[in-house]
Design a protein around this motif. Structure first.
Motif, PDB file in Angstrom:
ATOM      1  N   ASP A 117      -4.122 -66.337  -4.220  1.00  0.00           N
ATOM      2  CA  ASP A 117      -4.814 -67.205  -5.179  1.00  0.00           C
ATOM      3  C   ASP A 117      -5.444 -68.324  -4.355  1.00  0.00           C
ATOM      4  O   ASP A 117      -4.732 -69.153  -3.792  1.00  0.00           O
ATOM      5  CB  ASP A 117      -3.738 -67.701  -6.161  1.00  0.00           C
ATOM      6  N   SER A 120     -10.398 -71.221  -6.089  1.00  0.00           N
ATOM      7  CA  SER A 120     -10.039 -71.726  -7.420  1.00  0.00           C
ATOM      8  C   SER A 120     -10.623 -73.095  -7.772  1.00  0.00           C
ATOM      9  O   SER A 120      -9.890 -74.011  -8.145  1.00  0.00           O
ATOM     10  CB  SER A 120      -8.508 -71.782  -7.564  1.00  0.00           C
ATOM     11  N   PRO A 121     -11.949 -73.267  -7.664  1.00  0.00           N
ATOM     12  CA  PRO A 121     -12.529 -74.566  -8.022  1.00  0.00           C
ATOM     13  C   PRO A 121     -12.548 -74.764  -9.534  1.00  0.00           C
ATOM     14  O   PRO A 121     -12.352 -73.810 -10.289  1.00  0.00           O
ATOM     15  CB  PRO A 121     -13.968 -74.445  -7.514  1.00  0.00           C
ATOM     16  N   ASN A 122     -12.769 -75.997  -9.945  1.00  0.00           N
ATOM     17  CA  ASN A 122     -12.952 -76.268 -11.357  1.00  0.00           C
ATOM     18  C   ASN A 122     -14.422 -76.147 -11.684  1.00  0.00           C
ATOM     19  O   ASN A 122     -15.271 -76.757 -11.030  1.00  0.00           O
ATOM     20  CB  ASN A 122     -12.426 -77.662 -11.684  1.00  0.00           C
ATOM     21  N   HIS A 131     -12.324 -78.234  -1.966  1.00  0.00           N
ATOM     22  CA  HIS A 131     -12.179 -76.787  -2.104  1.00  0.00           C
ATOM     23  C   HIS A 131     -12.550 -76.036  -0.843  1.00  0.00           C
ATOM     24  O   HIS A 131     -12.391 -74.825  -0.772  1.00  0.00           O
ATOM     25  CB  HIS A 131     -12.994 -76.286  -3.291  1.00  0.00           C
ATOM     26  N   HIS A 157      -8.519 -68.347  -9.243  1.00  0.00           N
ATOM     27  CA  HIS A 157      -7.973 -68.937 -10.473  1.00  0.00           C
ATOM     28  C   HIS A 157      -8.815 -70.157 -10.852  1.00  0.00           C
ATOM     29  O   HIS A 157      -8.379 -71.300 -10.762  1.00  0.00           O
ATOM     30  CB  HIS A 157      -6.511 -69.325 -10.196  1.00  0.00           C
ATOM     31  N   GLY A 159     -10.873 -73.079 -12.639  1.00  0.00           N
ATOM     32  CA  GLY A 159     -10.616 -73.966 -13.783  1.00  0.00           C
ATOM     33  C   GLY A 159     -11.785 -73.872 -14.750  1.00  0.00           C
ATOM     34  O   GLY A 159     -12.760 -74.608 -14.631  1.00  0.00           O
ATOM     35  N   TYR A 313      -1.882 -76.617 -17.888  1.00  0.00           N
ATOM     36  CA  TYR A 313      -2.040 -75.939 -16.594  1.00  0.00           C
ATOM     37  C   TYR A 313      -0.792 -75.109 -16.290  1.00  0.00           C
ATOM     38  O   TYR A 313      -0.869 -73.953 -15.852  1.00  0.00           O
ATOM     39  CB  TYR A 313      -2.217 -77.053 -15.552  1.00  0.00           C
ATOM     40  N   ASP A 317      -0.129 -71.036 -15.598  1.00  0.00           N
ATOM     41  CA  ASP A 317       0.447 -70.507 -14.363  1.00  0.00           C
ATOM     42  C   ASP A 317       1.622 -69.564 -14.650  1.00  0.00           C
ATOM     43  O   ASP A 317       1.835 -68.593 -13.919  1.00  0.00           O
ATOM     44  CB  ASP A 317       0.854 -71.640 -13.410  1.00  0.00           C
ATOM     45  N   ILE A 335      -0.421 -69.059  -2.877  1.00  0.00           N
ATOM     46  CA  ILE A 335      -1.352 -69.921  -3.602  1.00  0.00           C
ATOM     47  C   ILE A 335      -1.762 -71.087  -2.705  1.00  0.00           C
ATOM     48  O   ILE A 335      -0.911 -71.808  -2.182  1.00  0.00           O
ATOM     49  CB  ILE A 335      -0.717 -70.474  -4.894  1.00  0.00           C
ATOM     50  N   THR A 337      -3.441 -74.574  -2.477  1.00  0.00           N
ATOM     51  CA  THR A 337      -4.021 -75.789  -3.068  1.00  0.00           C
ATOM     52  C   THR A 337      -3.570 -76.968  -2.218  1.00  0.00           C
ATOM     53  O   THR A 337      -2.701 -76.818  -1.355  1.00  0.00           O
ATOM     54  CB  THR A 337      -3.529 -76.090  -4.509  1.00  0.00           C
ATOM     55  N   GLN A 341      -0.066 -80.662  -5.314  1.00  0.00           N
ATOM     56  CA  GLN A 341       0.425 -79.773  -6.374  1.00  0.00           C
ATOM     57  C   GLN A 341       1.774 -79.123  -6.033  1.00  0.00           C
ATOM     58  O   GLN A 341       2.243 -78.243  -6.755  1.00  0.00           O
ATOM     59  CB  GLN A 341      -0.619 -78.691  -6.666  1.00  0.00           C
ATOM     60  N   PHE A 345       4.189 -76.339  -8.375  1.00  0.00           N
ATOM     61  CA  PHE A 345       4.484 -74.939  -8.060  1.00  0.00           C
ATOM     62  C   PHE A 345       5.982 -74.698  -7.855  1.00  0.00           C
ATOM     63  O   PHE A 345       6.488 -73.636  -8.171  1.00  0.00           O
ATOM     64  CB  PHE A 345       3.665 -74.467  -6.864  1.00  0.00           C
TER      65      PHE A 345
END
Ligand code: ARG
Length: 577
Positions: A117, A120-122, A131, A157, A159, A313, A317, A335, A337, A341, A345
């Motif tokens: 994963d 995964s930008p928004n 990112h 993933h 956003g 969120y 997940d 994942i 990030t 975060q 997780f």
């Protein structure tokens, strides 16, 4: 070939032959050249267990270990270390075999299904420098895992769901009514977001409309969904342009945004309720996590549904974990990030395990990374303090590389130079990031990353073109070159040992998700090559034909390894520059 595994197996046999079962086999790289290449460190622990002198145990192991084919010298050192010096004949044989293979072969591994994963930008905003790390570190790790033969499933993933879309859709609706087409309205997502936010904060009635849009969107209103889809499509296209510029392997088919789990969120809540994992508190639904209590002994609180019914969120997940386990059959999930975060997780994993969404043997690994800082040690921003668009940053890299390339003497045409600038500029940005230890912050500095000296992409790309030019001068085809190799000089010896360690490097990167290990390796390899090339000329007239062919073989293996390693990192090489 994985030297580490091979040596471990031989020591394991020797210790079993001494009648000892299941002993650990600690083996490390030697820290000094006079200690050989590898060191076995297990005698001390065994001696303690058997109540004997460590050096005596080491001697017994030496008497039992079968390494004649591999080692030129084995010696007991210090309190009971066994130093292993690899044998030139063995290195030479390996080179000859490696030259026959079109691809650098690696030891067979058990193939796993691994979900990665990353990126995964928004989609509400333009991709920004934050990112960059997620995208390129994730992509490099994906390449390593695929090279080792795993079944890798990329999951972007994105956003693409949530309350912020209410404001954006209300604004988009108005723009389209004013005869603008969506592509134009959304040509700059940053501006679009800002304009929507200004209206949200200041314009009478707009905030209410934005909230209505959220309700409509979540209720599945078709017009609203159509508008949302338009927005999402255009925003994904923006990301795709960045992926292309960055030469990363993410495609549309890998997008599995937050919205894809929307239909399943109520099921997650129902399931957690049935399993008695949820607690209701003032209308909200939450999970207590005593495993992560604070210092007063209060358990951490993990909210999965807000009192108004909205999901979070975290809920998404959990749904993602179920989907990845049940449908994708993931054995392992990685994942990427930023480090902020980490707590999320960790808690998500605990809740998912409690709910049985992850099998005991499945691993769930958050791979955090640090921040990209400016030279002032503060988060990397434009001079006026705005976040930097990734796309602008990449354009700047190419421009800066073009200036540098322009200053160098070269016989390249203008269009070739442009190609070189692109490869060097993008390579430099990616490499500068990948070469830093993932978990720490790093300082983004144009001058160091574009330097042709040091642990940089330009240095490695240049080293590769140097080998290519040796082959041009020798009038030989590098890719199909075969030769009888005789490793003789200390520089040749060191170079070949390094070449053979490629497999070990892939293994560490795949275990720890740390591409910087590959970067350090390639840098050391290029440096050893330069040392070899200075001490052992290849094409000079006084060099015998046998030496020349053997050395050309080492050049070819070095270039293949550099190219493969850089490709795995997502960095292109050039024929000349
Ligand atoms: N969209 C998130 C962000 O930009 C990252 C998502 C990471 N993946 C996940 N499964 N939560 O911070």
């Amino acid at each position: 070939m994985n030297i580490h595994h091979l040596l471990s197996a031989r020591f394991s046999q020797a210790i079993q032959a001494m009648g000892i079962e299941d002993a650990p086999i600690p083996l490390s790289r030697s820290t000094r050249p006079d200690f050989g290449e590898y060191q076995f460190n297990g005698a001390m622990a065994l001696a303690k267990q058997l109540k004997q002198k460590p050096r005596d145990i080491a001697e017994q192991i030496l008497a039992n270990v079968e390494l004649d084919d591999i080692a030129s010298k084995l010696e007991v050192a210090g309190p009971g270390f066994i130093n292993i010096h690899l044998k030139n004949d063995w290195l030479s044989q390996w080179c000859e075999r490696a030259l026959q293979d079109s691809k650098l072969t690696v030891e067979a591994h058990e193939s796993k299904t691994i979900v990665v994963d990353y990126s995964s930008p928004n989609l509400a905003k333009e991709m920004h420098v934050g990112h960059l790390r997620s995208t390129i570190i994730g992509d490099a790790v994906v390449n390593v895992l695929e090279y080792l033969g795993h079944n890798v499933i990329r999951q972007n993933h994105m956003g693409d769901w949530g309350t912020q879309f209410g404001m954006l859709l209300a604004h988009l609706n108005d723009q389209l009514a004013k005869s603008s087409v969506a592509e134009t309205a959304l040509s700059d997502l940053e501006d679009f977001y800002r304009a929507a936010k200004v209206r949200f904060d200041n314009e009478d009635g707009f905030a209410d409309r934005a909230r209505e849009y959220v309700v409509k969107l979540q209720g599945g209103d078709l017009d609203c969904l159509r508008l949302w889809q338009q927005f999402i499509d255009i925003s994904i296209q923006h990301s795709e342009e960045v992926y292309k510029k960055l030469n990363v392997s993410l495609e549309r088919e890998h997008v599995m945004g937050e919205s894809s789990y929307n239909h399943d969120l109520a099921n997650v809540i129902k399931d957690l309720t049935e399993k008695n994992i949820l607690v209701e508190d003032q209308g909200a639904k939450l999970v207590f996590i005593p495993e992560m209590s604070n210092k007063d002994g209060d358990p951490a609180v993990y909210i999965v549904q807000k009192s108004g019914g909205g999901y979070l969120y975290a809920t998404t997940d959990l749904a993602a974990i179920r989907y990845r386990a049940n449908t994708l059959k993931a054995d392992r999930t990685l994942i990427f990030t930023d480090a902020r975060q980490a707590l999320h997780f960790k808690q998500t994993e605990i809740v998912a395990r409690r709910a049985g969404y992850l099998a005991e043997t499945d691993s769930y690994e958050h791979c955090p990374f640090g921040m990209m800082l400016g030279k002032d040690n503060k988060p990397f921003k434009t001079r006026s303090g705005e976040t930097i668009k990734l796309s602008d940053l990449l354009d700047e890299a190419i421009e800066r590389a073009a200036v540098l390339i322009g200053q160098r003497e070269s016989s390249l045409s203008e269009s070739e130079k442009q190609q070189v600038a692109k490869t060097v500029g993008i390579g430099a940005v990616k490499y500068a990031d990948l070469s830093k230890n993932r978990t720490t912050d790093y300082i983004f500095d144009w001058d160091t990353m574009l330097s042709f000296e040091g642990n940089t992409a330009p240095y490695l790309q240049y080293a590769y073109t140097r080998v290519k030019s040796i082959f041009r001068n020798a009038k030989q085809d590098m890719d199909t070159y075969h030769a009888k190799v005789a490793v003789a000089s200390p520089q040749e010896h060191d170079l070949v040992v390094k070449l053979m360690q490629f497999d070990e490097v892939l293994e560490s990167v795949s275990k720890e998700a740390t591409p910087h290990i590959m970067c350090s390796y390639l840098y050391e390899l290029a440096s050893l090559f330069m040392r070899f090339y200075e001490a052992n000329p290849v094409l000079k007239a006084e060099v015998s034909e046998a030496d020349r062919n053997s050395r050309l073989g080492l050049c070819a293996l070095t270039a293949k390894t550099l190219k493969t390693g850089l490709e795995i990192l997502g960095i292109e090489t050039l024929e000349s520059m």
